[in-house]
Write a protein that holds these residues in place. Structure first.
Motif, PDB file in Angstrom:
ATOM      1  N   VAL A  50      -9.525   6.132  13.142  1.00 23.56           N
ATOM      2  CA  VAL A  50      -9.153   7.156  12.168  1.00 23.56           C
ATOM      3  C   VAL A  50      -8.024   6.622  11.293  1.00 23.56           C
ATOM      4  CG1 VAL A  50      -8.357   9.517  11.825  1.00 23.56           C
ATOM      5  CG2 VAL A  50      -9.792   8.953  13.812  1.00 23.56           C
ATOM      6  N   ALA A  51      -8.215   6.657   9.977  1.00 25.85           N
ATOM      7  CA  ALA A  51      -7.176   6.265   9.032  1.00 25.85           C
ATOM      8  C   ALA A  51      -6.694   7.506   8.290  1.00 25.85           C
ATOM      9  CB  ALA A  51      -7.702   5.226   8.045  1.00 25.85           C
ATOM     10  N   VAL A  52      -5.402   7.771   8.336  1.00 24.18           N
ATOM     11  CA  VAL A  52      -4.796   8.885   7.608  1.00 24.18           C
ATOM     12  C   VAL A  52      -4.085   8.287   6.393  1.00 24.18           C
ATOM     13  CG1 VAL A  52      -3.161  10.794   7.685  1.00 24.18           C
ATOM     14  CG2 VAL A  52      -4.522  10.231   9.713  1.00 24.18           C
ATOM     15  N   LEU A  53      -4.587   8.595   5.206  1.00 27.86           N
ATOM     16  CA  LEU A  53      -4.042   8.042   3.967  1.00 27.86           C
ATOM     17  C   LEU A  53      -2.936   8.971   3.463  1.00 27.86           C
ATOM     18  CD1 LEU A  53      -4.436   5.653   2.047  1.00 27.86           C
ATOM     19  CD2 LEU A  53      -6.132   7.013   0.817  1.00 27.86           C
ATOM     20  N   GLU A  54      -1.753   8.433   3.318  1.00 24.13           N
ATOM     21  CA  GLU A  54      -0.561   9.235   3.041  1.00 24.13           C
ATOM     22  C   GLU A  54      -0.407   9.617   1.568  1.00 24.13           C
ATOM     23  OE1 GLU A  54       4.194   8.482   3.702  1.00 24.13           O
ATOM     24  OE2 GLU A  54       2.798   7.518   5.102  1.00 24.13           O
ATOM     25  N   THR A  55      -1.230   9.068   0.693  1.00 20.25           N
ATOM     26  CA  THR A  55      -0.989   9.107  -0.751  1.00 20.25           C
ATOM     27  C   THR A  55      -0.700  10.484  -1.345  1.00 20.25           C
ATOM     28  OG1 THR A  55      -2.478   7.203  -0.876  1.00 20.25           O
ATOM     29  CG2 THR A  55      -1.846   8.233  -2.944  1.00 20.25           C
ATOM     30  N   PRO A  56      -1.476  11.545  -1.066  1.00 23.71           N
ATOM     31  CA  PRO A  56      -1.216  12.818  -1.777  1.00 23.71           C
ATOM     32  C   PRO A  56       0.202  13.345  -1.632  1.00 23.71           C
ATOM     33  CG  PRO A  56      -3.346  12.899  -0.689  1.00 23.71           C
ATOM     34  CD  PRO A  56      -2.666  11.655  -0.198  1.00 23.71           C
ATOM     35  N   PRO A 102      -4.114  -4.649  -1.489  1.00 22.61           N
ATOM     36  CA  PRO A 102      -5.304  -4.762  -0.627  1.00 22.61           C
ATOM     37  C   PRO A 102      -4.960  -5.037   0.828  1.00 22.61           C
ATOM     38  CG  PRO A 102      -5.066  -6.709  -1.996  1.00 22.61           C
ATOM     39  CD  PRO A 102      -4.048  -5.723  -2.479  1.00 22.61           C
ATOM     40  N   TYR A 103      -3.812  -5.636   1.092  1.00 28.99           N
ATOM     41  CA  TYR A 103      -3.430  -5.894   2.476  1.00 28.99           C
ATOM     42  C   TYR A 103      -2.991  -4.598   3.159  1.00 28.99           C
ATOM     43  CZ  TYR A 103      -3.662 -10.858   1.454  1.00 28.99           C
ATOM     44  OH  TYR A 103      -4.122 -12.095   1.102  1.00 28.99           O
ATOM     45  N   LEU A 104      -2.275  -3.761   2.443  1.00 29.60           N
ATOM     46  CA  LEU A 104      -1.818  -2.493   3.017  1.00 29.60           C
ATOM     47  C   LEU A 104      -2.982  -1.570   3.345  1.00 29.60           C
ATOM     48  CD1 LEU A 104       0.580  -0.556   3.676  1.00 29.60           C
ATOM     49  CD2 LEU A 104       0.422   0.222   1.295  1.00 29.60           C
ATOM     50  N   VAL A 105      -3.976  -1.502   2.453  1.00 30.02           N
ATOM     51  CA  VAL A 105      -5.063  -0.530   2.610  1.00 30.02           C
ATOM     52  C   VAL A 105      -6.310  -1.128   3.252  1.00 30.02           C
ATOM     53  CG1 VAL A 105      -4.196   0.808   0.672  1.00 30.02           C
ATOM     54  CG2 VAL A 105      -5.987  -0.903   0.273  1.00 30.02           C
ATOM     55  N   ALA A 106      -6.252  -2.399   3.652  1.00 31.26           N
ATOM     56  CA  ALA A 106      -7.422  -3.050   4.249  1.00 31.26           C
ATOM     57  C   ALA A 106      -8.003  -2.313   5.454  1.00 31.26           C
ATOM     58  CB  ALA A 106      -7.079  -4.489   4.630  1.00 31.26           C
ATOM     59  N   PRO A 107      -7.181  -1.674   6.324  1.00 29.06           N
ATOM     60  CA  PRO A 107      -7.787  -0.972   7.475  1.00 29.06           C
ATOM     61  C   PRO A 107      -8.778   0.118   7.086  1.00 29.06           C
ATOM     62  CG  PRO A 107      -5.453  -1.327   7.854  1.00 29.06           C
ATOM     63  CD  PRO A 107      -5.709  -1.716   6.428  1.00 29.06           C
ATOM     64  N   LEU A 108      -8.733   0.617   5.840  1.00 30.04           N
ATOM     65  CA  LEU A 108      -9.726   1.609   5.420  1.00 30.04           C
ATOM     66  C   LEU A 108     -11.141   1.086   5.602  1.00 30.04           C
ATOM     67  CD1 LEU A 108      -8.106   2.913   2.096  1.00 30.04           C
ATOM     68  CD2 LEU A 108      -8.266   4.150   4.263  1.00 30.04           C
ATOM     69  N   PRO A 293      -8.601 -12.439   2.565  1.00 27.84           N
ATOM     70  CA  PRO A 293      -8.428 -13.245   3.791  1.00 27.84           C
ATOM     71  C   PRO A 293      -7.083 -12.971   4.448  1.00 27.84           C
ATOM     72  CG  PRO A 293      -9.281 -14.595   1.995  1.00 27.84           C
ATOM     73  CD  PRO A 293      -8.905 -13.278   1.389  1.00 27.84           C
ATOM     74  N   GLY A 294      -7.126 -12.769   5.743  1.00 32.81           N
ATOM     75  CA  GLY A 294      -5.902 -12.537   6.495  1.00 32.81           C
ATOM     76  C   GLY A 294      -5.380 -11.125   6.461  1.00 32.81           C
ATOM     77  N   ALA A 295      -6.103 -10.221   5.813  1.00 34.47           N
ATOM     78  CA  ALA A 295      -5.646  -8.832   5.756  1.00 34.47           C
ATOM     79  C   ALA A 295      -5.730  -8.197   7.143  1.00 34.47           C
ATOM     80  CB  ALA A 295      -6.482  -8.033   4.764  1.00 34.47           C
ATOM     81  N   PRO A 296      -4.782  -7.353   7.490  1.00 33.70           N
ATOM     82  CA  PRO A 296      -4.798  -6.733   8.821  1.00 33.70           C
ATOM     83  C   PRO A 296      -5.864  -5.649   8.923  1.00 33.70           C
ATOM     84  CG  PRO A 296      -3.012  -5.824   7.537  1.00 33.70           C
ATOM     85  CD  PRO A 296      -3.623  -6.920   6.690  1.00 33.70           C
ATOM     86  N   GLY A 297      -6.406  -5.505  10.112  1.00 35.15           N
ATOM     87  CA  GLY A 297      -7.300  -4.394  10.390  1.00 35.15           C
ATOM     88  C   GLY A 297      -6.587  -3.389  11.273  1.00 35.15           C
ATOM     89  N   PHE A 298      -7.355  -2.637  12.038  1.00 35.08           N
ATOM     90  CA  PHE A 298      -6.742  -1.715  12.981  1.00 35.08           C
ATOM     91  C   PHE A 298      -6.060  -2.523  14.082  1.00 35.08           C
ATOM     92  CE2 PHE A 298      -8.698   1.677  10.897  1.00 35.08           C
ATOM     93  CZ  PHE A 298      -8.265   2.877  11.456  1.00 35.08           C
TER      94      PHE A 298
END
Length: 362
Positions: A50-56, A102-108, A293-298
């Motif tokens: 589950v990814a909770v996107l904080e943006t709003p 893209p690295y911050l939001v890659a887990p989406l 490449p190298g972006a973090p996942g969960f």
């Protein structure tokens, strides 16, 4: 329409189907809201990512807490899905926590369920429109992930969105703004209005129609293109879009109101209606998206200290060939949700809930 006898309504389009979309009128961390999250997560084998996107809520000083409350609710109230919840703090463009990183939001791109909730609809639109986060969210949804959109986020994904803060708080003239138009690729033109039956104003002020009030909202309707369908969702009520069945299920305590140029329909909780009531629905093609490449996942789960102690105690028992104690300790470790593998290099572990996870050294 009786939900238990509601027929499926196949939708033309791609063979692969996107995941569900759950629109919350409010109450995403209330008892009724639990059913909406459960509906979104039901199609996935535990553990559900589950990814909770904080943006709003990214403009608020306590935005981390706003998103954190949702994450905490899902962890504690939906334990049957063994959720692995990650808050993604993509708060504001042009900062170190940008939805364009893209690295911050890659887990989406790994998530089974992506949730966005309270905040400001217009702020969410400004931060997400054309962003990497929005592209990743759309791509993952087309691949089968579910979306949960509550309150401000539900409004923001409309074709035309109500600028709630600007009108209700700052006194701007009633108007609409272009939204993120989540449903546009599905052939639908929706103006989603959460908090449809709000009564915070009591007898003095009509705060229904998401704080616009009936009279002002009726005047605002004239500003919308005629093809736009208004979808009003009561508080503590959810509209669950199921693209496999081609229906929208209504859950919770209230009703969903559908306003078209040719009339109005109301659907009570416990019922469902065909998506065709909202327009000529279609399934859009997939969207390709790959993390850099190298972006973090969960992140992998962290081994609790008490389990570390038991594994070490078990290894000491094995070294002295006390097999009965070692077996008893293995069972205690398993009861806490972990399994142990003995190797020449020492014990390794992984969570029982994720048998595909790689073995980790102690």
């Amino acid at each position: 329409m009786d939900l238990c006898r509601a027929p499926s309504h196949p939708i033309p389009g791609e063979a692969s189907r996107p995941g569900k979309i759950v629109l919350f009128g409010s109450g995403e961390i209330a008892s009724a809201g639990r059913r909406g999250h459960a509906a979104a997560m039901a199609d996935f084998e535990p553990p559900v990512k589950v990814a909770v996107l904080e943006t709003p809520a990214g403009f608020e000083l306590n935005s981390a807490r706003v998103a954190g409350r949702v994450a905490e609710f899902i962890r504690e109230r939906l334990m049957e899905f063994r959720p692995r919840v990650l808050v993604i703090p993509a708060r504001k463009r042009g900062t170190s926590l940008s939805p364009d990183d893209p690295y911050l939001v890659a887990p989406l791109l790994e998530a089974d369920y992506i949730f966005m909730g309270p905040g400001s609809p217009t702020y969410a639109i400004r931060q997400l429109s054309g962003s990497v986060a929005w592209r990743y969210l759309l791509a993952r949804h087309r691949q089968g992930a579910s979306l949960g959109l509550a309150s401000a986020a539900a409004i923001a994904v409309s074709a035309w969105a109500i600028p709630v803060y600007e009108i209700y708080k700052a006194g701007h003239d009633p108007h609409w703004v272009r939204g993120l138009d989540l449903f546009g690729d599905f052939g639908l033109q929706l103006a989603i209005v959460s908090h449809w039956n709000n009564q915070e104003g009591g007898a003095e002020v009509d705060t229904s129609r998401c704080f616009m009030g009936r009279e002002r909202f009726e005047a605002m309707r004239r500003f919308l293109p005629p093809e736009v369908v208004i979808l009003g969702i009561d508080e503590h009520t959810m509209a669950v879009f199921d693209f496999q069945k081609g229906v929208v299920e209504v859950l919770g305590l209230g009703r969903v109101t559908i306003i078209r140029a040719d009339g109005t329909r109301e659907v009570e909780a416990g019922e469902a209606f065909p998506m065709a009531w909202l327009g000529d629905i279609r399934i859009p093609p997939p969207i390709e998206a790959q993390p850099p490449p190298g972006a973090p996942g969960f992140p992998r789960p962290i081994l609790p200290p008490e389990v570390v102690a038991l594994i070490r105690e078990r290894e000491a028992a094995r070294q002295r060939r006390d097999w009965a104690t070692a077996d008893a300790l293995r069972k205690r470790i398993q009861a806490l949700g972990y399994e142990v593998q003995d190797t020449r290099e020492g014990p390794r572990w992984r969570p029982l809930e994720d048998p595909t996870a790689p073995w980790q050294p102690l």
